[in-house]
Write a protein that holds these residues in place. Structure first.
Motif, short mmCIF file in Angstrom:
data_model
loop_
_atom_site.label_atom_id
_atom_site.label_comp_id
_atom_site.label_asym_id
_atom_site.label_seq_id
_atom_site.Cartn_x
_atom_site.Cartn_y
_atom_site.Cartn_z
N MET A 73 16.91 -15.03 8.63
CA MET A 73 16.43 -15.73 9.73
C MET A 73 14.84 -16.17 9.61
N GLY A 74 14.22 -15.27 8.80
CA GLY A 74 12.76 -15.90 8.75
C GLY A 74 12.65 -17.03 7.58
N ILE A 75 13.33 -17.02 6.63
CA ILE A 75 13.71 -18.08 5.59
C ILE A 75 14.78 -18.70 6.01
N GLY A 76 15.89 -18.41 6.06
CA GLY A 76 17.12 -19.18 6.23
C GLY A 76 17.10 -20.19 7.31
N ARG A 77 16.51 -19.74 8.53
CA ARG A 77 16.43 -20.64 9.40
C ARG A 77 14.90 -21.32 9.77
N PHE A 78 13.82 -20.56 9.39
CA PHE A 78 12.82 -20.93 10.00
C PHE A 78 11.85 -21.66 8.65
N ILE A 79 12.37 -21.68 7.59
CA ILE A 79 11.69 -22.29 6.37
C ILE A 79 11.38 -23.80 6.43
N VAL B 54 11.96 -10.98 11.03
CA VAL B 54 11.96 -12.52 11.31
C VAL B 54 10.50 -13.00 10.95
N GLY B 55 9.57 -12.63 11.48
CA GLY B 55 8.00 -12.81 11.32
C GLY B 55 7.87 -12.61 9.78
N GLY B 56 8.06 -11.45 9.27
CA GLY B 56 7.80 -11.36 8.03
C GLY B 56 8.47 -12.68 6.99
N ALA C 59 0.19 -17.32 10.03
CA ALA C 59 -0.36 -16.89 11.42
C ALA C 59 0.85 -16.56 12.41
N ALA C 60 1.79 -17.31 12.43
CA ALA C 60 2.87 -17.25 13.42
C ALA C 60 3.82 -16.16 13.07
N GLY C 61 4.21 -16.00 11.64
CA GLY C 61 4.98 -15.02 11.10
C GLY C 61 4.32 -13.52 11.17
N TYR D 268 -9.06 -27.32 14.45
CA TYR D 268 -7.97 -26.26 13.76
C TYR D 268 -7.66 -25.25 14.99
N ALA D 269 -8.46 -24.94 16.07
CA ALA D 269 -8.07 -23.84 16.83
C ALA D 269 -6.74 -24.01 17.64
N GLY D 270 -6.41 -25.33 18.01
CA GLY D 270 -5.37 -25.29 18.72
C GLY D 270 -3.88 -25.33 18.20
N PRO D 271 -3.68 -25.63 17.08
CA PRO D 271 -2.39 -25.19 16.26
C PRO D 271 -2.41 -23.71 15.79
N LEU D 272 -3.47 -23.17 15.55
CA LEU D 272 -3.72 -21.86 15.45
C LEU D 272 -3.47 -21.19 16.36
N ILE D 273 -3.89 -21.26 17.62
CA ILE D 273 -3.73 -20.57 18.90
C ILE D 273 -2.10 -20.67 19.14
N GLY D 274 -1.90 -21.74 18.92
CA GLY D 274 -0.17 -22.25 18.99
C GLY D 274 0.99 -21.26 18.42
N GLY D 275 0.24 -21.25 16.99
CA GLY D 275 1.13 -20.55 16.06
C GLY D 275 0.98 -19.06 16.48
N VAL D 276 -0.16 -18.51 16.76
CA VAL D 276 -0.05 -17.02 16.88
C VAL D 276 0.60 -16.69 18.33
N LEU D 277 0.52 -17.47 19.31
CA LEU D 277 1.16 -17.23 20.66
C LEU D 277 2.77 -17.45 20.31
N LEU D 278 3.12 -18.38 19.53
CA LEU D 278 4.35 -18.52 19.30
C LEU D 278 5.22 -17.29 18.73
N GLY D 279 4.63 -17.09 17.63
CA GLY D 279 5.24 -15.84 16.88
C GLY D 279 4.86 -14.42 17.65
#
Length: 367
Positions: free
Chosen positions: A5-11, A126-128, A232-234, A277-288
Motif C-alpha cells: 500500500m505505502g509503496i505499491g499504491r502511493f509511491i 501504509v504511512g510508513g 510528513a503525510a506518511g 511552504y505552510a499550505g502543502p505541509l498542513i495539507g500533507g499532515v492532515l491528509l496522512g
C-alpha cells in the motif's frame, strides 16, 4: 502494508511530477493513470472476497507482494500512457489481494492472541511506506535522477520488504471458517447514509492524495520540499488509527468519521490557499493524519449497523469508495487542465468531504 500500500499504491504521488515534466503528461493523463490503479483495487477487492483462495491465503498474500514489486519496477520500462494504465491497474489488483489476505492472516493471529488492539499498527504500515517512498524519491531527486530511477528504487525497497515478510510470516493455518451465507442487506437509513458518505470520502481524499506533490511542484517550492511534504503525510499516518481510535470510545464511529472528514477538508483547502511552504505541509499532515483512520472506521461503522450481513455491507461500501476514488482523479485532472492549477479541483474535493461529514453524522443519528 508498507510494500503493498505505502509503496505499491502511493509511491505514484511523489514520482508523478517528474513523470509529468519528462513525458509531457497532462493532469488529465495523470488522473487517468491514478484511476486505473483504483479501478484495479476495486475489482481486486471483490475477486479476493470469493472462496477460491481458502487454504492458500499465505501463498496468495506473498504472491501479491511479489507482483506489486515487479509491477513497480515495470513502470520504469515504458513511456506509453496505455502501458501505464495497464500496469497500474494490475498493481491495484495486487494491492487489493495483499490487503485482504495479509489482513486476514494478521487479524486472525491477533484475535487468537487476544491482542486485537494491535491492529492499529498493521494499518500504520501504509504511512510508513509513504514516508519511505518519499525518502527514496527525495534522495534520488537531490541526485537529479530520472523518474525511471524512482520506480526502480521503489521496486528494490519493495523486494527487501517482501524478503522480510517471507521470513516473518506465520505459516500456521488461519483460524478462518467457511463463510456462512448471509441474508440480504437491509438498506436502512443509516446504512444508506454511511455508504453514500464513504463514497464521497473516496472522492474527496483521493484528489489531494494523488496530486499533493504535483501541487508543490507547480508552486515551485523545490524538489526537497516535495519529499518533505510526502514524508510528513506518511509519518502523520503511522499513529493515526491509534490516535483516532482513542476518540471512538467518546464520540462513536460515525462522529469520528465526520470529524475526520472535516479535518481533512481543512487540509485540502490549506494545500492550495495558504501561501508558501505552510499550505502543502498542513495539507500533507492532515491528509496522512486522517485518511487511513477514516477508511478503517468507516468500514467498522458499516459492519456495526449491517446486522447479520457484514460481508455484504463491506462489499457495498467498498464499491462506493472505489467509485469515488476512480472518479476523483479523473475529474480533478480535467479541472486542472481547464483552469491551469489544482485550486478549483481541491476546493471541490473539500466541499465533497464536508458533505460526507454531514451525511455520516446523520447516519450516526439514525442508529
Amino acid at each position: 502494508m508498507m510494500v503493498g500500500m505505502g509503496i505499491g499504491r502511493f509511491i505514484y504521488t511523489p514520482i508523478l511530477p517528474g513523470m509529468m515534466h519528462a513525458l509531457g503528461l497532462s493532469a488529465s493523463d495523470a488522473g487517468l493513470i491514478a484511476s486505473a490503479n483504483y479501478l484495479g483495487y476495486l475489482i481486486g477487492a471483490f475477486v479476493a472476497a470469493g472462496r477460491w483462495a481458502e487454504g492458500r491465503e499465505h501463498n496468495v498474500a506473498l504472491g501479491s507482494l511479489v507482483a506489486s514489486t515487479v509491477l513497480t519496477g515495470t513502470m520504469a520500462m515504458t513511456d506509453s500512457v496505455a502501458a501505464f494504465l495497464a500496469i497500474r491497474f494490475l498493481a491495484g489488483v495486487a494491492s487489493a489481494f495483499m490487503m485482504v489476505f495479509m489482513s486476514t492472516i494478521v487479524f486472525s493471529r491477533l484475535a487468537r492472541a487476544g491482542r486485537s488492539d494491535l491492529s492499529a499498527w498493521h494499518f500504520s504500515g501504509v504511512g510508513g511506506g509513504m514516508a519511505i517512498s518519499a525518502l527514496v524519491t527525495g534522495l534520488l531527486g537531490y541526485m537529479a535522477a530520472s523518474w525511471r530511477a524512482d520506480w526502480l528504487a521503489g521496486a528494490v525497497v519493495s523486494a527487501i520488504g517482501v524478503l522480510i515478510v517471507y521470513m516473518l510470516l506465520d505459516r500456521e493455518p488461519g483460524a478462518s471458517t467457511r463463510p456462512v451465507p448471509e441474508p440480504n442487506l437491509s438498506m436502512t437509513g443509516a446504512m444508506g447514509r454511511i455508504t453514500l458518505a464513504y463514497g464521497l470520502f473516496g472522492f474527496g481524499y483521493i484528489v489531494t492524495a494523488t496530486f499533493l506533490v504535483a501541487i508543490v511542484r507547480q508552486d515551485g517550492l523545490g524538489v526537497e520540499f516535495e519529499s518533505i511534504v510526502w514524508i510528513a503525510a506518511g509519518l502523520a499516518g503511522v499513529p493515526s488509527v491509534w490516535l483516532w481510535g482513542k476518540m471512538v470510545g467518546r464520540w462513536g464511529l460515525a462522529r469520528v468519521f465526520a470529524v475526520g472528514c472535516v479535518v481533512e477538508a481543512i487540509g485540502v483547502v490549506a494545500s492550495v490557499t495558504v501561501g508558501g511552504y505552510a499550505g502543502p505541509l498542513i495539507g500533507g499532515v492532515l491528509l496522512g493524519g486522517t485518511f487511513i483512520a477514516i477508511t478503517a472506521f468507516g468500514l467498522q461503522f458499516g459492519r456495526q449497523i449491517a446486522g447479520a450481513s457484514p460481508r455484504r455491507a463491506l462489499a457495498l461500501m467498498t464499491a462506493a469508495f472505489g467509485v469515488g476514488q476512480i472518479i476523483g482523479p479523473i475529474a480533478a485532472g480535467a479541472i486542472a487542465d481547464r483552469t491551469g492549477n489544482f485550486t478549483a479541483a481541491s476546493l471541490l474535493a473539500s466541499v465533497v468531504l464536508l458533505v460526507a461529514a454531514f451525511v455520516a453524522y446523520g447516519a450516526g443519528k439514525r442508529v
